[in-house]
Enzyme design. Structure first.
Site, mmCIF file in Angstrom:
data_model
loop_
_atom_site.group_PDB
_atom_site.id
_atom_site.type_symbol
_atom_site.label_atom_id
_atom_site.label_comp_id
_atom_site.label_asym_id
_atom_site.label_seq_id
_atom_site.Cartn_x
_atom_site.Cartn_y
_atom_site.Cartn_z
ATOM 1 N N LYS A 184 0.814 -1.205 0.000
ATOM 2 C CA LYS A 184 0.000 0.000 0.000
ATOM 3 C C LYS A 184 0.852 1.262 0.000
ATOM 4 C CE LYS A 184 -3.552 -1.956 3.062
ATOM 5 N NZ LYS A 184 -4.200 -1.784 4.397
ATOM 6 N N GLY A 185 2.109 1.122 0.433
ATOM 7 C CA GLY A 185 2.931 2.286 0.768
ATOM 8 C C GLY A 185 3.113 3.324 -0.320
ATOM 9 N N GLU A 194 7.988 2.639 -5.891
ATOM 10 C CA GLU A 194 8.105 1.961 -4.590
ATOM 11 C C GLU A 194 8.207 3.015 -3.491
ATOM 12 O OE1 GLU A 194 7.717 -0.361 -2.625
ATOM 13 O OE2 GLU A 194 9.396 -1.771 -2.554
ATOM 14 N N ASP A 195 7.657 2.735 -2.327
ATOM 15 C CA ASP A 195 7.733 3.699 -1.231
ATOM 16 C C ASP A 195 9.157 3.792 -0.672
ATOM 17 O OD1 ASP A 195 7.675 1.142 -0.121
ATOM 18 O OD2 ASP A 195 6.043 1.551 1.279
ATOM 19 N N ASP A 239 14.729 -0.915 1.317
ATOM 20 C CA ASP A 239 15.509 -1.133 2.529
ATOM 21 C C ASP A 239 16.563 -2.216 2.223
ATOM 22 O OD1 ASP A 239 16.353 -1.282 5.166
ATOM 23 O OD2 ASP A 239 14.562 -2.281 5.910
ATOM 24 N N LYS A 261 16.705 3.762 1.529
ATOM 25 C CA LYS A 261 17.269 3.587 2.880
ATOM 26 C C LYS A 261 18.371 2.543 2.763
ATOM 27 C CE LYS A 261 14.926 1.715 6.378
ATOM 28 N NZ LYS A 261 13.826 1.519 7.349
ATOM 29 N N PHE A 264 13.094 3.799 11.249
ATOM 30 C CA PHE A 264 11.793 3.316 10.795
ATOM 31 C C PHE A 264 10.909 4.529 10.518
ATOM 32 C CE2 PHE A 264 7.556 1.614 10.844
ATOM 33 C CZ PHE A 264 7.715 0.514 10.011
ATOM 34 N N LEU A 265 10.504 4.674 9.256
ATOM 35 C CA LEU A 265 9.858 5.892 8.801
ATOM 36 C C LEU A 265 8.373 5.696 8.543
ATOM 37 C CD1 LEU A 265 12.715 6.661 6.286
ATOM 38 C CD2 LEU A 265 12.413 7.713 8.546
ATOM 39 N N ASP A 299 3.411 3.290 6.749
ATOM 40 C CA ASP A 299 2.647 3.061 7.979
ATOM 41 C C ASP A 299 3.484 2.461 9.094
ATOM 42 O OD1 ASP A 299 2.963 0.427 6.809
ATOM 43 O OD2 ASP A 299 1.457 -0.250 8.248
ATOM 44 N N ARG A 356 -0.256 6.718 7.624
ATOM 45 C CA ARG A 356 -0.065 6.801 6.171
ATOM 46 C C ARG A 356 -0.484 8.158 5.623
ATOM 47 N NH1 ARG A 356 0.902 1.633 4.057
ATOM 48 N NH2 ARG A 356 -0.150 -0.083 5.071
HETATM 49 P P1 5GP Z 1 12.961 -4.368 1.539
HETATM 50 O O1 5GP Z 1 12.518 -5.624 0.835
HETATM 51 O O2 5GP Z 1 13.695 -3.420 0.640
HETATM 52 O O3 5GP Z 1 13.740 -4.675 2.779
HETATM 53 O O4 5GP Z 1 11.679 -3.684 2.133
HETATM 54 C C1 5GP Z 1 10.787 -3.025 1.385
HETATM 55 C C2 5GP Z 1 9.486 -2.857 2.127
HETATM 56 O O5 5GP Z 1 9.627 -2.896 3.551
HETATM 57 C C3 5GP Z 1 8.951 -1.482 1.811
HETATM 58 O O6 5GP Z 1 8.198 -1.499 0.634
HETATM 59 C C4 5GP Z 1 8.128 -1.191 3.052
HETATM 60 O O7 5GP Z 1 6.847 -1.763 2.897
HETATM 61 C C5 5GP Z 1 8.852 -1.899 4.171
HETATM 62 N N1 5GP Z 1 9.735 -0.950 4.892
HETATM 63 C C6 5GP Z 1 11.081 -0.916 4.884
HETATM 64 N N2 5GP Z 1 11.549 0.096 5.644
HETATM 65 C C7 5GP Z 1 10.468 0.730 6.142
HETATM 66 C C8 5GP Z 1 10.290 1.887 6.982
HETATM 67 O O8 5GP Z 1 11.220 2.567 7.441
HETATM 68 N N3 5GP Z 1 9.004 2.244 7.276
HETATM 69 C C9 5GP Z 1 7.932 1.553 6.777
HETATM 70 N N4 5GP Z 1 6.717 2.002 7.122
HETATM 71 N N5 5GP Z 1 8.059 0.468 5.976
HETATM 72 C C10 5GP Z 1 9.314 0.066 5.656
#
Ligand code: 5GP
Length: 176
Positions: A42-43, A98-99, A102, A130, A151-152, A158, A164
Site C-alpha cells: 500500500k505504501g 516503490e515507497d 531497505d 534507505k 523506521f519511517l 505506515d 499513512r
Molecule cells: P525491503 O525488501 O527493501 O527490505 O523492504 C521493502 C518494504 O519494507 C517497503 O516497501 C516497506 O513496505 C517496508 N519498509 C522498509 N523500511 C520501512 C520503513 O522505514 N518504514 C515503513 N513504514 N516500511 C518500511
C-alpha cells in the site's frame, strides 16, 4: 505497552519540491514515449498519485500488492503477490514506483518477475532509498530521498497501518 513518538524527518513542502524535480527528470527521459507506472501497495499510493499528476507524457497506472512472510519490520525474502497488476506489460515502458527500498529483497524479487512479462524497459522510482541494510544491489533510477536508517512513517508509509495520511516523513522513536 511501549509508547513511541514521531520525529519529523522530511517536511511536506520539501517532499513536494523533490517530487517536482523527479517528475521533471522523468518527463525529460521519456519524452516522445509513453509510460506505465506500477505502484507497489500500500505504501506507494500517495507517492504515485503525487508523481503521476506531475507527468506530461502519456501514462497509465496500475498497482501490485506484495506480501513478505515473517517479521513485518524485516523482509524475509519470501514474497508473494496478493494483488496482481491488471494491464498487459509486454512492450510497455514500466516505471516501478516503490515507497522505500531497505534490504532491496522485495524490489529484486519483483524486478525478476516483471522481466518474464517482456516489457520494453523497466526503471525504478523510489521515494526513499534507505541504504544501510541493503542486501542485494538493486537499480534505483530515480531516488527521492536517501536516508541511512530509521523506521519511517508518513506519505503512505505506515506503522501498524497508522500514519499513512501524514503529508511529511517522520521517524518512529520508541520509548524505553
Ligand atoms: P525491503 O525488501 O527493501 O527490505 O523492504 C521493502 C518494504 O519494507 C517497503 O516497501 C516497506 O513496505 C517496508 N519498509 C522498509 N523500511 C520501512 C520503513 O522505514 N518504514 C515503513 N513504514 N516500511 C518500511
Amino acid at each position: 505497552m511501549e509508547g513511541y513518538e514521531l520525529i519529523p524527518r522530511v517536511k511536506a513542502e520539501d517532499l513536494q519540491k523533490r517530487l517536482d524535480e523527479l517528475a521533471d527528470e522523468i518527463n525529460r527521459d521519456y519524452e516522445g514515449k509513453s509510460l506505465m507506472a506500477i505502484g507497489i501497495l500500500k505504501g506507494a499510493f500517495m507517492f504515485l498519485a503525487d508523481l503521476v499528476r506531475r507527468l506530461s507524457i502519456p501514462v497509465t497506472v496500475d498497482f501490485v500488492r506484495l506480501a513478505s512472510y515473517g517479521d513485518s519490520s524485516q523482509t524475509s525474502g519470501t514474497i508473494k503477490i496478493t494483488k496482481d497488476i491488471e494491464l498487459p506489460i509486454e512492450g510497455q515502458n514500466i516505471l516501478l514506483v516503490e515507497d522505500i527500498v531497505d534490504t532491496g529483497l522485495t524490489l529484486d524479487w519483483y524486478l525478476h518477475r516483471l522481466q518474464s512479462y517482456r516489457p520494453a524497459s523497466v526503471k525504478v522510482c523510489a521515494l526513499i532509498d534507505k541504504f544501510e541494510r541493503r542486501q542485494v544491489e538493486v537499480p534505483i533510477d530515480y531516488a527521492g530521498i536517501r536516508m541511512e536508517k530509521g523506521f519511517l512513517v508518513g506519505f503512505g508509509l505506515d506503522f501498524s497501518e497508522k500514519h499513512r495520511n501524514l503529508p511529511g516523513i517522520y521517524e518512529v522513536r520508541f520509548h524505553e
